[in-house]
Design a protein around this motif. Sequence first.
Motif, PDB file in Angstrom:
ATOM      1  N   ARG A 217      84.123  24.930  46.544  1.00 41.92           N
ATOM      2  CA  ARG A 217      84.088  24.231  47.831  1.00 41.92           C
ATOM      3  C   ARG A 217      82.843  24.624  48.632  1.00 41.92           C
ATOM      4  O   ARG A 217      82.123  23.759  49.152  1.00 41.92           O
ATOM      5  N   LEU A 218      82.609  25.913  48.752  1.00 51.87           N
ATOM      6  CA  LEU A 218      81.451  26.388  49.517  1.00 51.87           C
ATOM      7  C   LEU A 218      80.142  25.911  48.898  1.00 51.87           C
ATOM      8  O   LEU A 218      79.208  25.517  49.619  1.00 51.87           O
ATOM      9  N   LYS A 219      80.067  25.942  47.575  1.00 49.76           N
ATOM     10  CA  LYS A 219      78.885  25.462  46.878  1.00 49.76           C
ATOM     11  C   LYS A 219      78.674  23.973  47.164  1.00 49.76           C
ATOM     12  O   LYS A 219      77.548  23.518  47.401  1.00 49.76           O
ATOM     13  N   GLY A 220      79.764  23.213  47.167  1.00 54.78           N
ATOM     14  CA  GLY A 220      79.670  21.786  47.427  1.00 54.78           C
ATOM     15  C   GLY A 220      79.170  21.473  48.823  1.00 54.78           C
ATOM     16  O   GLY A 220      78.290  20.617  49.010  1.00 54.78           O
ATOM     17  N   PHE A 221      79.699  22.169  49.817  1.00 57.56           N
ATOM     18  CA  PHE A 221      79.242  21.948  51.191  1.00 57.56           C
ATOM     19  C   PHE A 221      77.772  22.324  51.339  1.00 57.56           C
ATOM     20  O   PHE A 221      77.001  21.622  52.008  1.00 57.56           O
ATOM     21  N   ALA A 222      77.374  23.435  50.710  1.00 57.93           N
ATOM     22  CA  ALA A 222      75.978  23.863  50.804  1.00 57.93           C
ATOM     23  C   ALA A 222      75.052  22.831  50.173  1.00 57.93           C
ATOM     24  O   ALA A 222      74.019  22.460  50.761  1.00 57.93           O
TER      25      ALA A 222
END
Length: 233
Positions: A217-222
């Motif tokens: 999730r964090l990778k996707g938002f970044a």
Amino acid sequence: MQTNQAKRAVIILSGGLDSTTCMGIAQAEGYDLFPITFDYGQRHKVELENARQVAAHYGVADRHKVISLGFLKEFGGSALTDESIDVPDMTKEQDKSESEVPVTYVPGRNLLFLSIATSYAEVTGAEAVYIGVNALDYSGYPDCRPEFIHKVEEVMALATRVGVEGVPMRIETPLSEWTKAQIIREGMRLNVPYHLTTSCYNGQKEACGVCDSCRLRLKGFAEAGEKDPIPYI
């Protein structure tokens, strides 16, 4: 199937990012939404409340079904249902090969979800069942692969009245070939309420940020150039 009505879709809604994006996509495609959520004894039960809030956001709380599948916790065999199995910390070096199914896989979960969602769809006159599986960022789960979805769709056509009458239901997997960043960009375009979602396998009010789901999730938002609106420890 019922006639003289808007088209309908059942959405398998976990309260997570992907399934909530499916809600937004189905709404944008003109479907009346019929969300269904499963309580299978998951350690991240906080997602059940998230799903209720998402259903309310879309104005379909009265149609939202929450189905108990507590026997999956009794079976165990997954870090998500068995407290004796740790959820992996993905910030630490992992020995698991890419072909190995992770310990967060819940045996039979999506097979059960789709079977029950099919029943709800037939009763409500829905023509499609949406599920937020992904063949790219899918963590190695066998029941998220396109081959699995195609086979279940074939069974649905054989096992339902609408199927044998020649109007089989479809399984819609709009996120199947998208990266997490692409999913998030589309969700932001559709004003999907990501602030109401959770992805953390550890089930805390503030996401852990280190489990596989949080990291994806964090990778996707970044990569999408967006800020994740939920709190992290």
